[in-house]
Design a protein around this motif. Structure first.
Motif, short mmCIF file in Angstrom:
data_model
loop_
_atom_site.label_atom_id
_atom_site.label_comp_id
_atom_site.label_asym_id
_atom_site.label_seq_id
_atom_site.Cartn_x
_atom_site.Cartn_y
_atom_site.Cartn_z
N LEU A 110 0.69 -1.15 0.15
CA LEU A 110 0.07 -0.14 0.04
C LEU A 110 0.87 1.28 -0.12
O LEU A 110 0.55 2.19 -0.91
N HIS A 111 1.71 1.32 0.86
CA HIS A 111 2.77 2.34 1.04
C HIS A 111 3.81 2.57 -0.11
O HIS A 111 4.13 3.65 -0.49
N SER A 112 3.91 1.61 -0.85
CA SER A 112 4.97 1.77 -2.10
C SER A 112 4.07 2.13 -3.21
O SER A 112 4.65 2.98 -3.91
N LEU A 113 2.91 1.72 -3.16
CA LEU A 113 2.05 2.22 -4.40
C LEU A 113 1.65 3.58 -4.34
O LEU A 113 1.71 4.47 -5.33
N GLY A 114 1.11 3.87 -3.10
CA GLY A 114 0.74 5.45 -2.95
C GLY A 114 -0.45 5.65 -3.89
O GLY A 114 -1.21 4.86 -3.91
N LYS A 115 -0.29 6.64 -4.63
CA LYS A 115 -1.19 7.33 -5.72
C LYS A 115 -0.39 6.90 -6.93
O LYS A 115 -1.23 7.50 -8.05
N GLY A 116 0.32 6.04 -7.36
CA GLY A 116 0.68 5.36 -8.63
C GLY A 116 -0.51 4.51 -9.16
O GLY A 116 -1.38 4.18 -8.31
N LYS A 117 0.13 3.98 -10.11
CA LYS A 117 -0.63 2.70 -10.69
C LYS A 117 -0.38 1.56 -10.64
O LYS A 117 0.99 1.07 -10.42
N VAL A 118 -1.27 0.67 -10.77
CA VAL A 118 -0.72 -0.90 -10.51
C VAL A 118 -1.02 -1.52 -11.94
O VAL A 118 -1.92 -1.38 -12.60
N PHE A 119 0.16 -2.49 -12.25
CA PHE A 119 -0.05 -3.03 -13.75
C PHE A 119 -0.01 -4.46 -13.36
O PHE A 119 0.91 -5.20 -12.54
N TYR A 120 -0.81 -5.26 -14.07
CA TYR A 120 -0.94 -6.62 -13.77
C TYR A 120 -0.78 -7.60 -14.97
O TYR A 120 -0.99 -7.06 -16.31
N LEU A 121 0.39 -8.46 -14.87
CA LEU A 121 0.57 -9.29 -15.89
C LEU A 121 0.08 -10.69 -15.59
O LEU A 121 0.24 -11.28 -14.54
N ASN A 122 -0.92 -11.44 -16.62
CA ASN A 122 -1.41 -12.77 -16.08
C ASN A 122 -0.17 -13.74 -16.45
O ASN A 122 -0.72 -14.98 -16.32
N ASP A 123 1.17 -13.46 -16.78
CA ASP A 123 1.81 -14.65 -16.85
C ASP A 123 2.51 -15.01 -15.34
O ASP A 123 2.34 -14.25 -14.76
#
Length: 280
Positions: free
Chosen positions: A165-178
């Motif tokens: 949570l604190h590393s992400l902050g207000k940035g975006k999350v990117f998901y790879l299904n690999d």
């Protein structure tokens, strides 16, 4: 690790008075590539999961951080793939991927552990009630937090959630299904040996922390908290403590004036179980 990357990689290991052969194994490891190095911190006394985590985080100097517990492992291509995404997408603070599940002997028991990965923002993580993301799959930008002990109390049984949570902050999350990491299921792990109620109490503490930091909308935070109360209610029903289960259900309802259909169905089913158990 079998990682082919040009990045400078520093491996930090916190050996928290392990009773197996961890220290001997670490001393025998040879780091072959010139761009890989390793530092091992052998603690003289057991610090516990939270303090061990905080001590390691104090030593981190790199631009990116990879989270990996001692019983999990990476698959080939993980680092290069995730680092490439972070370098090309400055708005992304966290990249995660699907994982396979293995037993204590390393035999694959489930090809894909994550059914639906989370992408978007911290609001989407809370909306999914922290599901759809596995700690051994995470690579983040270094948030350069000076004192993690302020965020992770020494008695906390959870470190991956506040780290996420604190590393992400207000940035975006990117998901790879690999599938790029393996999650090992071990009966003696802290996840298996700590009670559901303790985990959920810690979860609610760390979720509430984000209110002060302004990372997420309050409605999504409430959804996450309500889901945690529901899980606690389920645990108390198993423990046959119906009064406590009812209190948790009531707290969940207070947080959700307009609950989603899925959460509403779960709540109603729990209420039915409580009523049925009370009558029997």
């Amino acid at each position: 690790m079998e990682q082919d990357t040009d990045a400078e990689v520093e491996i930090l290991v916190g050996n928290d008075c392990s009773t197996d052969c961890t220290k001997d194994i670490l001393e025998k490891i040879e780091i072959a590539p010139d761009n890989f190095s390793m530092k091992v911190f052998n603690h003289s006394q057991n610090l516990g999961v939270a303090q061990n985590f905080c001590k390691l985080m104090e030593e981190v100097t790199g631009e990116y951080i990879v989270f990996l517990d001692g019983d999990d492992f990476m698959l080939p291509g993980k680092l290069s793939t995730q680092l490439d995404i972070l370098k090309k997408n400055p708005e992304v603070n966290l990249v995660h991927h699907n994982v396979c599940e293995v037993n204590e002997d390393g035999v694959v028991t489930k090809q894909r552990r994550i059914k639906k990965g989370v992408a978007g923002s911290i609001n989407d993580i809370f909306k999914a009630c922290q599901s759809g993301i596995q700690s051994c799959s995470i690579v983040v930008r270094n948030p350069y937090i000076k004192d993690w002990s302020v965020i992770v109390p020494k008695d906390s049984k959870i470190v991956d959630l506040p780290f996420l949570l604190h590393s992400l902050g207000k940035g975006k999350v990117f998901y790879l299904n690999d599938v790029l990491s393996a999650y090992r299921v071990i009966d003696s792990s802290i996840t298996r040996t700590t009670s559901v109620l303790t985990f959920e109490k810690n979860t609610r503490f760390h979720v509430r922390q984000t209110i002060d930091f302004g990372y997420a909308k309050r409605s999504f935070i409430n959804t996450s908290l309500a889901a945690s109360y529901i899980r606690s209610a389920s645990a108390e029903i198993v423990n046959k403590k119906l009064k406590l289960a009812s209190i948790y259900v009531w707290r969940a309802l207070r947080l959700l004036p307009y609950p989603s259909n899925e959460l509403l169905r779960t709540l109603l089913n729990l209420i039915k179980v409580v009523i049925k158990s009370a009558k029997s």
